[in-house]
Design a protein around this motif. Structure first.
Motif, PDB file in Angstrom:
ATOM      1  N   GLY A  50       0.828  -1.194   0.000  1.00 15.96           N
ATOM      2  CA  GLY A  50       0.000   0.000   0.000  1.00 15.96           C
ATOM      3  C   GLY A  50       0.862   1.244   0.000  1.00 15.96           C
ATOM      4  N   LYS A  51       0.208   2.395  -0.190  1.00 12.38           N
ATOM      5  CA  LYS A  51       0.925   3.662  -0.211  1.00 12.38           C
ATOM      6  C   LYS A  51       1.416   4.014   1.189  1.00 12.38           C
ATOM      7  N   ILE A  52       2.643   4.470   1.280  1.00 13.07           N
ATOM      8  CA  ILE A  52       3.187   4.966   2.551  1.00 13.07           C
ATOM      9  C   ILE A  52       2.969   6.469   2.575  1.00 13.07           C
ATOM     10  N   SER A  53       2.304   6.955   3.601  1.00 10.77           N
ATOM     11  CA  SER A  53       1.987   8.375   3.668  1.00 10.77           C
ATOM     12  C   SER A  53       3.263   9.219   3.813  1.00 10.77           C
ATOM     13  N   LYS A  54       3.153  10.492   3.474  1.00 13.06           N
ATOM     14  CA  LYS A  54       4.299  11.406   3.595  1.00 13.06           C
ATOM     15  C   LYS A  54       4.782  11.469   5.034  1.00 13.06           C
ATOM     16  N   SER A  55       3.843  11.485   5.971  1.00 15.68           N
ATOM     17  CA  SER A  55       4.195  11.565   7.389  1.00 15.68           C
ATOM     18  C   SER A  55       5.019  10.356   7.831  1.00 15.68           C
ATOM     19  N   ARG A  56       4.584   9.177   7.441  1.00 15.42           N
ATOM     20  CA  ARG A  56       5.275   7.952   7.844  1.00 15.42           C
ATOM     21  C   ARG A  56       6.677   7.862   7.220  1.00 15.42           C
ATOM     22  N   GLY A  57       6.766   8.217   5.958  1.00 20.36           N
ATOM     23  CA  GLY A  57       8.059   8.182   5.276  1.00 20.36           C
ATOM     24  C   GLY A  57       9.033   9.184   5.871  1.00 20.36           C
ATOM     25  N   ARG A  58       8.553  10.367   6.193  1.00 17.96           N
ATOM     26  CA  ARG A  58       9.416  11.409   6.771  1.00 17.96           C
ATOM     27  C   ARG A  58       9.833  11.051   8.188  1.00 17.96           C
ATOM     28  N   MET A  59       8.942  10.409   8.935  1.00 16.30           N
ATOM     29  CA  MET A  59       9.310   9.964  10.284  1.00 16.30           C
ATOM     30  C   MET A  59      10.444   8.947  10.231  1.00 16.30           C
ATOM     31  N   ARG A  60      10.380   8.058   9.271  1.00 13.16           N
ATOM     32  CA  ARG A  60      11.417   7.036   9.121  1.00 13.16           C
ATOM     33  C   ARG A  60      12.756   7.674   8.764  1.00 13.16           C
ATOM     34  N   ARG A  61      12.723   8.659   7.879  1.00 16.66           N
ATOM     35  CA  ARG A  61      13.960   9.304   7.447  1.00 16.66           C
ATOM     36  C   ARG A  61      14.548  10.226   8.503  1.00 16.66           C
ATOM     37  N   ALA A  62      13.770  10.632   9.476  1.00 16.38           N
ATOM     38  CA  ALA A  62      14.236  11.600  10.476  1.00 16.38           C
ATOM     39  C   ALA A  62      15.042  10.958  11.596  1.00 16.38           C
ATOM     40  N   ASN A  63      15.120   9.632  11.657  1.00 14.75           N
ATOM     41  CA  ASN A  63      15.740   8.979  12.806  1.00 14.75           C
ATOM     42  C   ASN A  63      17.184   8.555  12.590  1.00 14.75           C
ATOM     43  N   TRP A  64      17.914   9.202  11.698  1.00 11.06           N
ATOM     44  CA  TRP A  64      19.308   8.851  11.463  1.00 11.06           C
ATOM     45  C   TRP A  64      20.261   9.764  12.206  1.00 11.06           C
TER      46      TRP A  64
END
Length: 65
Positions: free
Chosen positions: A6-20
């Motif tokens: 399914g589509k990954i929302s912008k919020s979910r994708g950005r949350m994942r990228r913010a944890n590095w």
């Protein structure tokens, strides 16, 4: 090839990228002059590391003045 279910929302994708992001560097007090310095490094104010003088700081300050 694997495809997303399914589509990954912008919020979910950005949350994942913010944890590095890295943690803040370890700042400690110099045991000799009590100034703040990075741990495991020579003190910029007094020139000591591990109880031994590594850099002659007074001589460097006189050259700049």
């Amino acid at each position: 090839m694997a495809t997303p279910k399914g589509k990954i929302s912008k919020s979910r994708g950005r949350m994942r990228r913010a944890n590095w992001k890295l943690s803040a560097p370890g700042i400690v007090k110099c045991p000799r002059c009590q100034q703040m310095k990075l741990s495991h490094r020579v003190c910029k104010h007094c020139g000591y590391y591990d109880g031994k003088q590594v850099i002659a700081v007074e001589a460097e300050n006189e050259k700049k003045a």
